[in-house]
Design a protein around this motif. Structure first.
Motif, PDB file in Angstrom:
ATOM      1  N   PHE A  14      -1.622  41.027  85.850  1.00 21.67           N
ATOM      2  CA  PHE A  14      -1.420  39.588  85.721  1.00 21.67           C
ATOM      3  C   PHE A  14      -2.421  38.796  86.557  1.00 21.67           C
ATOM      4  CE2 PHE A  14       2.940  41.231  84.883  1.00 21.67           C
ATOM      5  CZ  PHE A  14       3.019  40.813  83.565  1.00 21.67           C
ATOM      6  N   PRO A  15      -2.980  37.698  85.998  1.00 18.79           N
ATOM      7  CA  PRO A  15      -3.844  36.835  86.799  1.00 18.79           C
ATOM      8  C   PRO A  15      -3.052  36.140  87.912  1.00 18.79           C
ATOM      9  CG  PRO A  15      -3.504  35.913  84.598  1.00 18.79           C
ATOM     10  CD  PRO A  15      -2.866  37.266  84.604  1.00 18.79           C
ATOM     11  N   LEU A  16      -3.759  35.737  88.948  1.00 20.96           N
ATOM     12  CA  LEU A  16      -3.098  35.213  90.141  1.00 20.96           C
ATOM     13  C   LEU A  16      -2.184  34.028  89.865  1.00 20.96           C
ATOM     14  CD1 LEU A  16      -5.815  35.358  92.942  1.00 20.96           C
ATOM     15  CD2 LEU A  16      -3.511  36.287  93.082  1.00 20.96           C
ATOM     16  N   HIS A  17      -2.613  33.114  88.985  1.00 15.94           N
ATOM     17  CA  HIS A  17      -1.855  31.873  88.840  1.00 15.94           C
ATOM     18  C   HIS A  17      -0.545  32.036  88.087  1.00 15.94           C
ATOM     19  CE1 HIS A  17      -4.367  32.183  85.284  1.00 15.94           C
ATOM     20  NE2 HIS A  17      -3.634  31.284  84.669  1.00 15.94           N
ATOM     21  N   VAL A  18      -0.303  33.207  87.464  1.00 12.89           N
ATOM     22  CA  VAL A  18       0.996  33.440  86.814  1.00 12.89           C
ATOM     23  C   VAL A  18       1.701  34.667  87.393  1.00 12.89           C
ATOM     24  CG1 VAL A  18       0.228  32.375  84.655  1.00 12.89           C
ATOM     25  CG2 VAL A  18       0.031  34.855  84.949  1.00 12.89           C
ATOM     26  N   LYS A  19       1.146  35.240  88.456  1.00 11.54           N
ATOM     27  CA  LYS A  19       1.669  36.523  88.933  1.00 11.54           C
ATOM     28  C   LYS A  19       3.125  36.436  89.373  1.00 11.54           C
ATOM     29  CE  LYS A  19      -0.944  39.702  90.542  1.00 11.54           C
ATOM     30  NZ  LYS A  19      -1.892  40.538  91.312  1.00 11.54           N
ATOM     31  N   GLY A  20       3.500  35.389  90.076  1.00 11.04           N
ATOM     32  CA  GLY A  20       4.873  35.271  90.550  1.00 11.04           C
ATOM     33  C   GLY A  20       5.879  35.229  89.415  1.00 11.04           C
ATOM     34  N   GLY A  34      12.438  36.680  93.945  1.00 13.79           N
ATOM     35  CA  GLY A  34      11.158  37.205  94.399  1.00 13.79           C
ATOM     36  C   GLY A  34       9.990  36.584  93.662  1.00 13.79           C
ATOM     37  N   GLY A  35      10.147  36.344  92.357  1.00 19.35           N
ATOM     38  CA  GLY A  35       9.084  35.694  91.588  1.00 19.35           C
ATOM     39  C   GLY A  35       8.799  34.287  92.080  1.00 19.35           C
ATOM     40  N   TRP A  36       9.838  33.609  92.542  1.00 19.08           N
ATOM     41  CA  TRP A  36       9.651  32.256  93.102  1.00 19.08           C
ATOM     42  C   TRP A  36       9.047  32.330  94.502  1.00 19.08           C
ATOM     43  CZ3 TRP A  36      11.756  29.643  97.328  1.00 19.08           C
ATOM     44  CH2 TRP A  36      11.577  28.265  97.350  1.00 19.08           C
ATOM     45  N   LEU A  37       9.563  33.247  95.317  1.00 15.99           N
ATOM     46  CA  LEU A  37       9.110  33.357  96.704  1.00 15.99           C
ATOM     47  C   LEU A  37       7.653  33.789  96.824  1.00 15.99           C
ATOM     48  CD1 LEU A  37      11.927  35.107  98.808  1.00 15.99           C
ATOM     49  CD2 LEU A  37      10.889  32.864  99.233  1.00 15.99           C
ATOM     50  N   VAL A  38       7.236  34.753  95.987  1.00 23.79           N
ATOM     51  CA  VAL A  38       5.938  35.390  96.176  1.00 23.79           C
ATOM     52  C   VAL A  38       4.794  34.398  96.013  1.00 23.79           C
ATOM     53  CG1 VAL A  38       5.500  36.138  93.782  1.00 23.79           C
ATOM     54  CG2 VAL A  38       4.743  37.567  95.698  1.00 23.79           C
ATOM     55  N   ASP A  39       4.993  33.360  95.195  1.00 27.66           N
ATOM     56  CA  ASP A  39       3.947  32.354  95.014  1.00 27.66           C
ATOM     57  C   ASP A  39       4.042  31.202  96.004  1.00 27.66           C
ATOM     58  OD1 ASP A  39       2.500  33.538  93.022  1.00 27.66           O
ATOM     59  OD2 ASP A  39       3.584  32.564  91.382  1.00 27.66           O
ATOM     60  N   ARG A  40       5.218  30.962  96.536  1.00 33.11           N
ATOM     61  CA  ARG A  40       5.390  29.812  97.423  1.00 33.11           C
ATOM     62  C   ARG A  40       5.368  30.198  98.899  1.00 33.11           C
ATOM     63  NH1 ARG A  40       7.027  29.072  92.673  1.00 33.11           N
ATOM     64  NH2 ARG A  40       7.048  27.038  91.646  1.00 33.11           N
ATOM     65  N   ASP A  57       0.709  25.295  87.940  1.00 31.28           N
ATOM     66  CA  ASP A  57       2.033  25.879  87.823  1.00 31.28           C
ATOM     67  C   ASP A  57       2.140  26.543  86.454  1.00 31.28           C
ATOM     68  OD1 ASP A  57       2.940  25.096  90.300  1.00 31.28           O
ATOM     69  OD2 ASP A  57       3.569  23.120  89.567  1.00 31.28           O
ATOM     70  N   PHE A  58       3.005  27.541  86.384  1.00 28.59           N
ATOM     71  CA  PHE A  58       3.177  28.236  85.108  1.00 28.59           C
ATOM     72  C   PHE A  58       3.838  27.307  84.105  1.00 28.59           C
ATOM     73  CE2 PHE A  58       5.680  30.681  82.112  1.00 28.59           C
ATOM     74  CZ  PHE A  58       4.711  31.546  81.610  1.00 28.59           C
ATOM     75  N   GLN A  59       3.289  27.291  82.886  1.00 25.84           N
ATOM     76  CA  GLN A  59       3.869  26.535  81.786  1.00 25.84           C
ATOM     77  C   GLN A  59       3.900  27.421  80.559  1.00 25.84           C
ATOM     78  OE1 GLN A  59       1.210  23.219  81.431  1.00 25.84           O
ATOM     79  NE2 GLN A  59       1.985  22.182  83.258  1.00 25.84           N
ATOM     80  N   LEU A  60       4.896  27.226  79.705  1.00 28.96           N
ATOM     81  CA  LEU A  60       5.018  28.053  78.507  1.00 28.96           C
ATOM     82  C   LEU A  60       3.787  27.939  77.617  1.00 28.96           C
ATOM     83  CD1 LEU A  60       8.759  27.542  77.459  1.00 28.96           C
ATOM     84  CD2 LEU A  60       7.700  29.597  78.405  1.00 28.96           C
ATOM     85  N   ALA A  61       3.099  26.785  77.687  1.00 30.05           N
ATOM     86  CA  ALA A  61       1.905  26.600  76.860  1.00 30.05           C
ATOM     87  C   ALA A  61       0.814  27.613  77.203  1.00 30.05           C
ATOM     88  CB  ALA A  61       1.362  25.181  77.037  1.00 30.05           C
ATOM     89  N   LEU A  62       0.854  28.158  78.425  1.00 27.40           N
ATOM     90  CA  LEU A  62      -0.154  29.143  78.834  1.00 27.40           C
ATOM     91  C   LEU A  62      -0.036  30.441  78.044  1.00 27.40           C
ATOM     92  CD1 LEU A  62      -0.051  28.744  82.735  1.00 27.40           C
ATOM     93  CD2 LEU A  62      -1.875  28.005  81.195  1.00 27.40           C
ATOM     94  N   LEU A  63       1.144  30.665  77.435  1.00 24.17           N
ATOM     95  CA  LEU A  63       1.359  31.914  76.710  1.00 24.17           C
ATOM     96  C   LEU A  63       0.531  32.018  75.429  1.00 24.17           C
ATOM     97  CD1 LEU A  63       5.223  32.367  77.119  1.00 24.17           C
ATOM     98  CD2 LEU A  63       3.424  33.728  78.180  1.00 24.17           C
ATOM     99  N   ARG A  64      -0.147  30.932  75.057  1.00 19.89           N
ATOM    100  CA  ARG A  64      -1.001  31.038  73.869  1.00 19.89           C
ATOM    101  C   ARG A  64      -2.355  31.670  74.187  1.00 19.89           C
ATOM    102  NH1 ARG A  64      -1.433  25.443  75.096  1.00 19.89           N
ATOM    103  NH2 ARG A  64      -3.584  24.705  75.355  1.00 19.89           N
ATOM    104  N   TYR A  65      -2.656  31.843  75.471  1.00 19.17           N
ATOM    105  CA  TYR A  65      -3.926  32.432  75.866  1.00 19.17           C
ATOM    106  C   TYR A  65      -3.804  33.960  75.949  1.00 19.17           C
ATOM    107  CZ  TYR A  65      -5.099  27.640  77.189  1.00 19.17           C
ATOM    108  OH  TYR A  65      -5.316  26.294  77.175  1.00 19.17           O
ATOM    109  N   PRO A  66      -4.763  34.694  75.369  1.00 14.23           N
ATOM    110  CA  PRO A  66      -4.703  36.167  75.408  1.00 14.23           C
ATOM    111  C   PRO A  66      -4.625  36.733  76.828  1.00 14.23           C
ATOM    112  CG  PRO A  66      -6.418  35.420  73.892  1.00 14.23           C
ATOM    113  CD  PRO A  66      -5.942  34.211  74.628  1.00 14.23           C
ATOM    114  N   GLY A  67      -5.276  36.057  77.782  1.00 13.85           N
ATOM    115  CA  GLY A  67      -5.260  36.530  79.160  1.00 13.85           C
ATOM    116  C   GLY A  67      -3.886  36.442  79.802  1.00 13.85           C
ATOM    117  N   ILE A  68      -2.958  35.719  79.140  1.00 11.67           N
ATOM    118  CA  ILE A  68      -1.596  35.582  79.651  1.00 11.67           C
ATOM    119  C   ILE A  68      -0.608  36.376  78.804  1.00 11.67           C
ATOM    120  CG2 ILE A  68       0.222  33.975  80.310  1.00 11.67           C
ATOM    121  CD1 ILE A  68      -2.331  33.627  81.903  1.00 11.67           C
TER     122      ILE A  68
END
Length: 479
Positions: A403-409, A88-94, A244-255
């Motif tokens: 969750f923000p839109l770009h990481v929601k899935g 579902g996490g893959w489908l919901v964004d694609r 696309d989601f990347q692990l590097a995004l996890l350093r941001y407080p919003g993520i």
């Protein structure tokens, strides 16, 4: 947390959208269509309770469930749902929110159809695995779809209807199981997903997802269809939507902040002891001299539906944080009382065997006072009511909001996976914990987890009542 007065100054005035009465109701119709997925999910979860006793007495030896097969018949749904959370996490964004809901109706109907046509135990398990896969997808996509189509003033009400439909589906399975045998019960399981398929075909995709696909005109048309106007609409920040989601995004407080909150809420929900309470429901009712033990399941289902409905009605007035805290406090006291019941009735010599500890309550040589048994019934019902008001619906609602839109899935997929894996592990290891801590220690441990959940809520969970999804994102980003 921003003080409430400051929040009221900064957020735009939210009114019910203008437009015709028909348009004003379309957002509720779309939410109902999406919530038929959680209704199907609840029916699939509740199906095993009436079906297993029927299958144990099956005329055909090939279909008759042994103890081991019966346990797998009940548990394999959680494994399928864990896989469905990832899918579902893959489908919901694609594929989008709408198409994902349409697609999840296929394994629901197929799974129940396989069970209906089953000629052996493997077909039964295969059908349950398919319905579990659909449960995982529906439990992720339906909250996301509803949160993205609802305006802030009703998002709590509509979002809480996801859990309301789940517990309604469970109750319907229990009630129908009194009337029909397992094959016809599986046929009934096809009704809700088929109806969802027909209704969702006529509903729009969410405006926010359409904007991520650069379909602004379609997004505005969807908004007009759902709300009747664009009043109160705040467009998402689009500069990062195509990443696309990347692990590097996890350093941001919003993520990372919403990630920690979402995963923790799902873990605390399962560690609260709700599955342990369900495990003992029938035997507790038997000790209180209820002759029909299946009455326990229906009573539990009715309490869940009533108090989840109460939560839905007051969610947008009371707020998420207040209900989580009140729910957690009720669960602490009721679970402590439940543990005390076990201490008083089972707190015998320390050399009791593990087998004695794990035997059904009614099989123990202890002459349980009926009044004491009613203490257990009361604390159990209080726990279920408390859970239904807060920790049942709100983790799913907040998951769809924070969750923000770009990481929601990816983010919601991880949360759903966490929930189902925790459900599987807690259920699987429950007997082992009972052996180590004894029953009263197990329930007191659950009470301690409920205390931690209250402290976590007070410390880290923001209030999302009355805020747009964009304002919630801005809060985590410090904007």
């Amino acid at each position: 947390m921003t003080p409430e007065s400051d929040a009221e100054e900064t957020q735009p005035l939210v009114r019910r959208p203008d437009g015709s009465a028909a348009r004003g109701r379309r957002v509720f119709l779309a939410a109902f269509a999406a919530a038929l997925g959680p209704l199907s999910f609840g029916f699939a979860l509740g199906y095993s309770s009436p079906a297993i006793p029927s299958l144990r007495r099956a005329a055909s030896p090939a279909l008759r469930l042994s103890d081991s097969a019966a346990s797998w018949f009940g548990a394999i749904v959680t494994l399928g749902a864990a896989a469905g959370g990832v899918l579902g996490g893959w489908l919901v964004d694609r594929a989008g929110r709408k198409l994902s809901l349409l697609l999840c109706s296929v394994p629901f109907v197929t799974g129940f159809a396989v069970i209906t046509a089953a000629q052996n135990v493997w077909m039964l398990l295969g059908g349950r695995l398919l319905t579990g896969l659909a449960c995982g997808v529906a439990s992720l996509v339906a909250p996301v779809y509803i949160s993205e189509i609802a305006y802030p003033a009703v998002r709590g009400l509509l979002g809480s209807c996801v859990q309301l439909m789940v517990v309604t589906g469970i109750l319907l399975a229990y009630l129908a199981g009194w009337v029909v045998e397992w094959r016809w019960l599986a046929v009934l399981g096809c009704v809700a997903p088929t109806l969802m398929l027909l209704l969702m075909c006529n509903m729009p995709e969410t405006p926010r997802f359409l904007l991520t696909q650069h379909k602004r005109q379609e997004a505005m048309e969807a908004l007009q269809f759902l709300w009747g106007s664009e009043q109160g609409w705040e467009e998402p920040h689009m500069e990062v939507e195509q990443q696309d989601f990347q692990l590097a995004l996890l350093r941001y407080p919003g993520i990372y902040k919403p990630f920690i909150i979402g995963i923790s809420l799902m873990a605390f929900q399962q560690l609260s002891g709700v599955n342990a309470i369900m495990f003992y429901a029938e035997t507790i009712f038997e000790e209180a001299k209820f002759k029909d033990s299946s009455l326990a399941s229906v009573t539990v289902g009715v309490i869940q539906v009533l108090f989840t409905a109460v939560a839905a009605l007051i969610m947008d007035r009371a707020g998420r944080r207040l209900l989580l805290v009140l729910s957690g406090v009720v669960m602490v006291f009721s679970m402590s009382a439940f543990g005390t019941y076990f201490k008083l009735t089972q707190g015998g010599p320390s050399n009791s065997s593990h087998a004695d500890l794990l035997a059904p309550i009614s099989a123990k040589p202890v002459d349980v006072n009926v009044g004491l048994a009613w203490l257990a019934v009361g604390s159990m019902c209080l726990f279920i009511a408390g859970f239904a008001v807060g920790w049942g619906p709100i983790p799913w609602l907040l998951m769809s909001e924070i969750f923000p839109l770009h990481v929601k899935g990816v983010a919601t997929g991880v949360c759903v996976l966490t929930n189902w894996l925790m459900a599987f592990l807690v259920t699987k290891e429950f007997s082992s914990i009972m052996e180590i801590l004894r029953p009263y220690g197990t329930f007191w441990l659950a009470s301690a987890f409920c205390i931690f959940s209250v402290l976590f809520t007070l410390s880290f969970v923001p209030e999302t009542k009355g805020r747009t999804l964009e304002q919630i994102t801005a809060h985590f980003e410090g904007r």
